[in-house]
Design an enzyme around this catalytic site. Structure first.
Site, PDB file in Angstrom:
ATOM      1  N   GLU A  91      51.475-109.108 -12.542  1.00  0.00           N
ATOM      2  CA  GLU A  91      52.188-109.737 -13.666  1.00  0.00           C
ATOM      3  C   GLU A  91      51.207-110.327 -14.679  1.00  0.00           C
ATOM      4  O   GLU A  91      51.455-110.284 -15.884  1.00  0.00           O
ATOM      5  CB  GLU A  91      53.133-110.837 -13.152  1.00  0.00           C
ATOM      6  CG  GLU A  91      54.350-110.311 -12.393  1.00  0.00           C
ATOM      7  CD  GLU A  91      55.168-109.302 -13.192  1.00  0.00           C
ATOM      8  OE1 GLU A  91      55.298-109.465 -14.427  1.00  0.00           O
ATOM      9  OE2 GLU A  91      55.660-108.331 -12.585  1.00  0.00           O
ATOM     10  N   SER A 177      33.915 -97.250  -9.325  1.00  0.00           N
ATOM     11  CA  SER A 177      35.063 -96.492  -9.859  1.00  0.00           C
ATOM     12  C   SER A 177      35.045 -94.996  -9.553  1.00  0.00           C
ATOM     13  O   SER A 177      36.074 -94.444  -9.180  1.00  0.00           O
ATOM     14  CB  SER A 177      35.173 -96.682 -11.368  1.00  0.00           C
ATOM     15  OG  SER A 177      35.731 -97.938 -11.662  1.00  0.00           O
ATOM     16  N   HIS A 306      50.052 -96.264  -9.505  1.00  0.00           N
ATOM     17  CA  HIS A 306      48.644 -96.086  -9.134  1.00  0.00           C
ATOM     18  C   HIS A 306      47.820 -97.288  -9.600  1.00  0.00           C
ATOM     19  O   HIS A 306      47.019 -97.838  -8.854  1.00  0.00           O
ATOM     20  CB  HIS A 306      48.083 -94.810  -9.756  1.00  0.00           C
ATOM     21  CG  HIS A 306      46.598 -94.669  -9.587  1.00  0.00           C
ATOM     22  ND1 HIS A 306      46.026 -94.349  -8.373  1.00  0.00           N
ATOM     23  CD2 HIS A 306      45.577 -94.847 -10.457  1.00  0.00           C
ATOM     24  CE1 HIS A 306      44.711 -94.318  -8.519  1.00  0.00           C
ATOM     25  NE2 HIS A 306      44.421 -94.621  -9.773  1.00  0.00           N
ATOM     26  N   SER A 307      48.042 -97.693 -10.827  1.00  0.00           N
ATOM     27  CA  SER A 307      47.378 -98.884 -11.374  1.00  0.00           C
ATOM     28  C   SER A 307      48.243 -99.363 -12.534  1.00  0.00           C
ATOM     29  O   SER A 307      49.296 -98.785 -12.821  1.00  0.00           O
ATOM     30  CB  SER A 307      45.968 -98.533 -11.881  1.00  0.00           C
ATOM     31  OG  SER A 307      46.060 -97.779 -13.094  1.00  0.00           O
TER      32      SER A 307
END
Length: 415
Positions: A91, A177, A306-307
């Site tokens: 959030e 990453s 996923h993100s």
């Protein structure tokens, strides 16, 4: 003549071609005299090991890990605390407070079950969705928040995207990453551990999508040929961002690849924290005792997007997600198990939910108020002494900041 008598001797020896054995150095096998291709066994598939059914009931009592009430409560509290932290940080990204986030919804059982089965000194290589492993090892909420906010308390000094955690003290290698780079690195770390006779293992987490990278092949093959004490832990959660498993591979998942590399393999129910615990504990014990790698494929489901850069409603149905969220969630399954033993009540649940949210909010509010790291830290730590080109870049940055100082609120940064 000599030649003629020699040929005669050769002719007289009976020869049975059916007794010939292949002498090729590359494989141990038998000859066959009919053309036959090996069929991929994808019809029945590798079975899925589980300990609890979806209602939290132990299926085979001899497989119950017999964990104490305190251990089981710790599992549950870590899984639900991770869930609460995910909700609040997701959030906060949506509100523009942090730049990016990845939730762990639905995969909490894979994190906690595997982390609990390890020695705390075992080295962990994660992909990016393993925050629960760090949480189980004692990484505090303050440091999770500091990393996501890239503030002055961040161990990475604000240089990484959110969720790229790392902790030298907790033997958790910093997340990187690019997909699958950790897999060959883990093989090297495990080989080093073996050479040093540390009696420690290395665990390497990755998704079924990352297993399509060439680095996965390199890591699997190195670890098998060098006989490394390494646990490859694949979280098969159904999707690699938007790519479903039926577009990702044609074989029987990831566990089926193990035998091809000469690795011991198992497929487990990733939503059953006890199955994950048992499999990881035994794999770890044998990896260290026998110096060989193990491949665990934990079948689970990524309930979240996923993100924060992804909208999964574009490629899967709400009904599909709801099934896993409501019918087969690792947290509710463990809660059923605890409730049946009178270890957890509705009152306990309400109290813990309130307490855990308070803990996360306190860490969140503290992190938001902290300064950002000093800008000079962008240039340090790679080289012992700053190289001439870095010195030039640093000077150029400060000239730019001074020229456009109205765009750079330096009072928000550490002095």
């Amino acid at each position: 003549s000599f030649l003629g008598s020699n040929c005669g001797a050769l002719r007289q020896q009976p020869f049975d071609s059916s007794e010939e054995k292949p002498q090729f150095p590359g494989a141990s096998a038998e000859f066959i005299d009919h053309l036959e291709f090996i069929q991929p066994n994808v019809i029945s598939g590798i079975p899925v090991y589980r300990v609890m059914d979806r209602a939290g009931k132990i299926i085979n009592p001899s497989e119950d890990p017999q964990l104490s009430k305190e251990q089981v409560l710790n599992f549950y509290q870590k899984m639900t605390l991770l869930n609460t932290m995910d909700r609040i940080l997701y959030e906060s990204q949506r509100q523009g407070r942090i730049s990016f986030y990845m939730t762990n919804y639905g995969e909490e059982g894979t994190h906690i079950g595997s982390a609990a089965a390890l020695d705390p000194r075992d080295l962990v290589f994660g992909q990016y969705r393993e925050a629960g492993v760090l949480m189980y090892r004692g990484f505090p909420l303050d440091l999770f928040m500091a990393q996501c906010y890239a503030n002055v308390d961040d161990l990475g000094k604000g240089r990484q995207m959110p969720v790229h955690y790392g902790s030298k003290d907790l033997n958790f290698v910093t997340i990187s990453s690019p997909l699958a780079t950790q897999i060959p690195q883990a093989a090297g770390a495990a080989y080093a551990a073996k050479r040093e006779n540390t009696n420690l293992a290395v665990i390497c987490y990755f998704g079924e999508g990352a297993a399509s990278e060439g680095d996965a092949h390199a890591g699997f093959n190195f670890s098998a040929t060098l006989e490394c004490p390494l646990i490859f832990f694949c979280r098969n959660n159904g999707y690699a961002i938007s790519t479903p498993t039926n577009e990702q591979y044609r074989g029987d998942g990831i566990a089926a690849r193990g035998p091809g590399y000469g690795m011991m393999s198992i497929r487990v129910d990733g939503n059953d924290v006890f199955a994950v615990y048992n499999a990881t504990k035994e794999a770890r014990r044998r990896a260290v005792a026998e110096n060989q790698p193990f491949l665990i494929e934990a079948m689970t489901y990524r309930i979240g997007h996923h993100s924060t850069s992804d909208d999964s409603s574009a490629y899967r149905s709400v009904d599909e997600v709801n099934y896993w969220d409501k019918q087969d969630h690792p947290i509710s399954r463990l809660r059923h198990y605890m409730t049946a033993r009178s270890w957890w009540s509705e009152e306990d649940e309400r109290s813990w939910r309130k307490q855990s949210r308070k803990m996360v909010m306190e860490a969140f509010e503290k992190a938001e108020k902290r300064h950002k790291p000093h800008p000079d830290l962008m240039f340090s730590d790679v080289y012992e002494e700053m190289t001439p080109n870095l010195v030039k870049q640093k000077e150029a940055m400060w000239r730019h900041v001074q020229q456009y100082k109205e765009h750079y609120p330096l009072d928000a940064y550490a002095k």
